[in-house]
Write a protein that holds these residues in place. Sequence first.
Motif, PDB file in Angstrom:
ATOM      1  N   ASP A 264      39.916  36.017  45.187  1.00 51.41           N
ATOM      2  CA  ASP A 264      40.238  36.261  43.777  1.00 51.41           C
ATOM      3  C   ASP A 264      40.255  37.740  43.410  1.00 51.41           C
ATOM      4  OD1 ASP A 264      40.567  33.587  43.424  1.00 51.41           O
ATOM      5  OD2 ASP A 264      38.784  33.272  42.197  1.00 51.41           O
ATOM      6  N   LYS A 337      39.930  36.289  34.995  1.00 50.62           N
ATOM      7  CA  LYS A 337      40.648  35.131  35.519  1.00 50.62           C
ATOM      8  C   LYS A 337      41.102  34.250  34.362  1.00 50.62           C
ATOM      9  CE  LYS A 337      39.101  32.924  39.030  1.00 50.62           C
ATOM     10  NZ  LYS A 337      38.213  32.137  39.941  1.00 50.62           N
ATOM     11  N   LYS A 339      43.080  30.667  33.881  1.00 55.08           N
ATOM     12  CA  LYS A 339      43.601  29.489  34.569  1.00 55.08           C
ATOM     13  C   LYS A 339      44.250  28.545  33.570  1.00 55.08           C
ATOM     14  CE  LYS A 339      42.297  25.753  37.719  1.00 55.08           C
ATOM     15  NZ  LYS A 339      41.173  25.102  38.447  1.00 55.08           N
ATOM     16  N   ASN A 346      45.105  36.559  37.723  1.00 54.57           N
ATOM     17  CA  ASN A 346      43.966  37.462  37.931  1.00 54.57           C
ATOM     18  C   ASN A 346      44.382  38.860  37.503  1.00 54.57           C
ATOM     19  OD1 ASN A 346      41.822  35.851  39.536  1.00 54.57           O
ATOM     20  ND2 ASN A 346      43.740  35.372  40.553  1.00 54.57           N
TER      21      ASN A 346
END
Length: 353
Positions: A264, A337, A339, A346
């Motif tokens: 990540d 982050k 989502k 990211n």
Amino acid sequence: MEKKISTQASFWFMGLAMLFSLASPLTAEILWYGDPEKPLEESFRQLNTEAGEDGSAIVVNDPDYGKVWKVNKPKSSKRAELARTTPKSEVGGYTIREGDRVFVGWRVKVEVAGSNKPDCGFALFQLKSLGNAQQNHPVSLDYNVAKGVLAVQGIDQGSGSVDSRKFDFATHPMKEGAWMTVVLGLKFSREPKSKKIGFVEAWINGVKRNLIHQNEQQQSYFRTHDDDLMYFKWGAYSACIRSHDINVYMGDMRVGTTLASVMDPLQGKTNSALKHPRGEANQAKSFSRGFALEPGFFPSDMSLMDVRGKVIWSRKNVTANPIMEQEHRENGMFILKIKTESELHNFKWINSK
């Protein structure tokens, strides 16, 4: 997929807030971090150089990725490598043990001085054995600058020289002077590959590669633990590069127990809108932050992580532009982050004076 994030114009002082420091301990998922904010010996055991030859490791500021390690291997030397994830300070660190399942991730860029480029492979990374070893360095990353090829390599058990047993798991184009990311998945075992216990995996620039070793597969069984002491090395090494001055830049160096913990941060992109501007709030080292998102980001789950993978702010099912509150004792880099239902975004958040 990357979308634009724009910050709101207003920043204001916060009242009382919980203090957060980048000196927080490593998480269970992050076993080791090569921290460029700290002295070398607090992340690595040493810089390996050839006896009697120079070599250096310093921290420099990269315009895209902030502070990164710069290892210089000068002419006449064959080696300059940051060695071992067991710090000289003997505080923290990670020691390889048989049976461990880990992911090793970092970003890397190489520059070779002059127009004459070495037409041979030299190691940018080695999983190294020490002592009575059969494979010497079971897994390595070799880079041929002249050909522009990065190779994930292995060394089989057997008789004959180490070089005669070397093979390529996979190759990938690599341009000199350009950043790329690498993640290796490793399961450590002394058992031969026929036992199907130890294995190797590789992600290059975020994409998992097929590893070709007897057959083509994304996970290749392999003997990965070669001696009582195994360790990692990053930098430049080969007898064929003695006549070249080489700089190897490395950042976001981690060993973790999950793919996400090392992948990540590597997938984050520096976004100028996320750089905390100079100003009154920053001087106070305390701010409350709002940012505006495009409609395609909603609904989403959001979280802010420090470079060690610790989540310091998170919200579930965000349906409107949020206010992110945090207070810093020092400058640094964070990973934001976002989502959505179908995508993971990211972004790097750099807080600097």
